[in-house]
Design an enzyme around this catalytic site. Structure first.
Site, PDB file in Angstrom:
ATOM      1  CG  ASP A 178      -1.822   1.318   1.245  1.00 52.30           C
ATOM      2  OD1 ASP A 178      -2.953   0.901   0.402  1.00 52.30           O
ATOM      3  OD2 ASP A 178      -2.028   1.918   2.087  1.00 52.30           O
TER       4      ASP A 178
ATOM      5  CD  GLU B 227      -2.377   6.586   1.994  1.00 49.82           C
ATOM      6  OE1 GLU B 227      -2.749   7.374   1.413  1.00 49.82           O
ATOM      7  OE2 GLU B 227      -2.473   5.008   2.239  1.00 49.82           O
TER       8      GLU B 227
ATOM      9  CG  HIS C 256      -7.542   6.444   4.152  1.00 49.48           C
ATOM     10  ND1 HIS C 256      -7.639   5.925   2.226  1.00 49.48           N
ATOM     11  CD2 HIS C 256      -8.815   7.235   4.625  1.00 49.48           C
ATOM     12  CE1 HIS C 256      -8.799   6.247   2.866  1.00 49.48           C
ATOM     13  NE2 HIS C 256      -9.854   6.260   3.462  1.00 49.48           N
TER      14      HIS C 256
ATOM     15  CG  ASP D 286      -4.756   1.292   4.919  1.00 50.95           C
ATOM     16  OD1 ASP D 286      -5.589   1.228   5.810  1.00 50.95           O
ATOM     17  OD2 ASP D 286      -5.351   2.674   4.435  1.00 50.95           O
TER      18      ASP D 286
END
Length: 314
Positions: free
Chosen positions: A33, A35, A172, A177
């Site tokens: 994951d 961001e 998030h 996550d």
């Protein structure tokens, strides 16, 4: 290694060596994951990377780091992720940390939720930094969820966490996550093993098409990520006219809307959304989509590149 460059205004990428999207449940894999500061690797930056190795569905190691961007992050991204500019001030740059992340992931199958987004950023920033193509095959848990749990109101990670009663919040944040995605993956894997449920969607339940554009075929691929999904477009596309893009959606069994509405699954951004002449830097459709997303709507804002990737997966 030289600093990474953001290719502002560069044409959309074809990602010729991108891995295959799998509809399967491997035992050995790496959940990833990231961001980012926005939606498009040509304009935006990675601010967090995380990955967890699993062998026979058991964690063996993990990787997590913040990444310092070249530009400050927006208030919207801070509100969405909780990551602040102060937190990123002492983080490593993408050019120094991406090789370590790539080495950690290796050649394993990648699993993620709406993972095309993550893979496209990693693929493009690998190219910016003269690394080998990121060609790992991947499993998208959102794609699987949409085939197994048609009764759900949406297929966001937070919805699956609640549905499966997973004792881990969606934050998030990349590492958190990853863990949530892994927990939901195990639940779906167990469900298929116990029930023999099929991952093939029932295309007959989707019958609504655009009023102005009719499908040129009556044969659809139920495994296509376009199939049964509702699309809206904003800005000028670089490789198709909007009508051509809408025709491609309808031909794949999707639905097109002129505006962003409650049932919209994807808003596709054209290059005008990065034009400074637009008030606030974003179109009204993008602003509405972001507001709906923060309010819990199952809508994803995607770039033109991602849209073409979805068309290629038919």
């Amino acid at each position: 290694m030289p600093e990474a460059m953001l290719f502002f205004g560069a044409p959309p990428r074809t990602r010729d060596f991108k891995g295959k999207s799998l509809l399967s449940f491997p035992d050995n894999y790496t959940v990833i994951d990231i961001e980012t500061t926005g939606l498009d690797p040509r304009f935006d930056e990675i601010i967090e990377l995380a990955a967890i190795h699993y062998e026979n569905d058991i964690e063996t190691s993990r990787f997590q780091t913040l990444v310092k961007p070249e530009n400050e992050i927006s208030d919207f991204i801070t509100e969405l992720t909780g990551i602040t500019n102060e937190m990123l001030a002492t983080a490593p740059s993408i050019c120094s940390i991406l090789p370590n992340f790539r080495n950690f992931v290796g050649d394993s199958i990648v699993i993620g939720h709406n993972v095309n987004f993550d893979i496209n950023f990693i693929y493009d920033f690998s190219e910016y930094n003269s690394l080998s193509p990121f060609s790992n095959d991947f499993v998208d848990t959102m794609r699987i969820s949409r085939r197994l749990y048609k009764e759900l109101p949406n297929h966001k990670l937070s919805t699956l966490v609640s549905y499966f009663d997973v004792d881990h919040p969606v934050e998030h944040r990349a590492l958190a996550d990853c863990i949530s995605t892994y927990c939901c993956y195990l639940k779906m894997k167990q469900y298929v093993q116990e029930t023999g449920a099929s991952l093939i969607a029932d295309w007959e339940r989707y019958s609504s098409l655009s009023k102005s554009i009719k499908a040129e075929t009556d044969t659809f691929d139920p495994d296509s990520p376009i199939f049964g999904m509702s699309f809206a477009f904003t800005g000028k596309l670089e490789r198709m006219t909007r009508r051509e893009a809408m025709q491609a959606v309808v031909n794949a069994g999707g639905i097109c809307n002129d505006g962003v509405i409650v049932s919209t699954n994807y808003l596709v951004l054209g290059n005008n959304d990065y034009c400074k002449s637009i008030k606030g830097g974003k179109s009204s459709k993008q602003k509405k989509a972001e507001k709906m997303q923060l309010a819990g709507s199952d809508i994803r804002t995607i770039t033109e590149d991602v849209f073409y990737d979805m068309l290629k997966e038919q």
